[in-house]
Design a protein around this motif. Structure first.
Motif: not given
Length: 259
Positions: A179-194
């Motif tokens: 679930r922690l790696i999932n949180a990371f990959t979800t943020a990684l694939a987020d198309p919104r800019p930082v």
């Protein structure tokens, strides 16, 4: 406190994994102020050490030109073997923060099913030629898991500008909760800019074919309040675990004056 009329030039970067590391305070300050992690550091050394309230997890931020800057060690706990995670210097703090926010979420369940590859499939990541893993649509990020379902191994996530130009790498030990790696990959694939306020400094490249950089003038009060809002939101999770745990987003790239 910035005046209401003062503005700051903010650059909004996509893809986010090539935006540079950002401000470490986005991670360290909420851990201390919102999650109760204690800190121990030598003022003469360029490092920060944070320990969870239960002393089961230790996060070290230590500049290392030849290694990972962020290293988390978690001891064995309630049937869960010890595990580790580490992140390179240019791993965006927003992506690391999602991992740490999931770790410190008091309402989270380790038994919740989660597939770290699923957020990538949803964002049209595809199988990598000649390797077991998924690659981003632009080819600049690669997620790989060693082993298989029966004998899972470590995870490696790499941002790159080419075969010989790695930008950063995240590594997760074989026992890291999915679930922690999932949180990371979800943020990684987020198309919104930082967003970044240090101009082009820290960016992996300024090549417009690889990244989009939109510079806008944003009210300084909003920039200054972003971290405070994040701390307050994460603090509220401990009081009202049923509320939306997502921290407030930094200023969105609209309604401000273009540069």
């Amino acid at each position: 406190m910035p005046s209401p009329t003062e503005t700051v030039e903010v650059a909004f970067i996509t893809p986010r994994h090539l935006a540079g590391g950002g401000d470490p305070a986005w991670i360290t300050v909420p851990l201390n102020r919102a999650c109760g992690w204690g800190y121990d550091h030598d003022p003469l050394m360029p490092r920060v050490v944070l320990t969870s309230p239960t002393e089961t997890a230790v996060l070290r931020l230590e500049p290392d030109a030849d290694g990972q800057w962020w290293v988390l060690h978690h001891s064995a706990d309630e049937g869960q073997p010890a595990w580790y995670a580490s992140f390179g210097a240019r791993t965006p703090v927003e992506i690391v923060a999602e991992f740490m926010d999931a770790l410190t979420d008091p309402a989270a369940s380790e038994k919740a099913p989660s597939d770290p590859f699923e957020p990538l499939h949803q964002r049209s990541w595809t199988s990598a030629p000649g390797a077991e893993g998924l690659v981003s649509p632009d080819g600049t990020a690669f997620v790989q898991r060693l082993g298989d379902e029966q004998d899972p191994g470590a995870w490696f996530i790499t941002a790159t500008l080419g075969p010989d130009r790695p930008v950063w790498q995240a590594r997760f030990g074989e026992h890291t909760p999915p679930r922690l790696i999932n949180a990371f990959t979800t943020a990684l694939a987020d198309p919104r800019p930082v967003w970044r306020t240090n101009g082009p400094l820290g960016l992996a490249t300024l090549d417009p074919k690889v990244i989009s950089r939109q510079a806008l003038d944003v009210p300084a009060v909003l920039v200054a309040a972003a971290l405070t809002g994040r701390v307050e939101s994460l603090s509220a999770r401990h009081d009202t675990p049923s509320a939306d745990p997502s921290p407030p987003r930094p200023p969105a790239p609209h309604n401000y004056r273009r540069r």
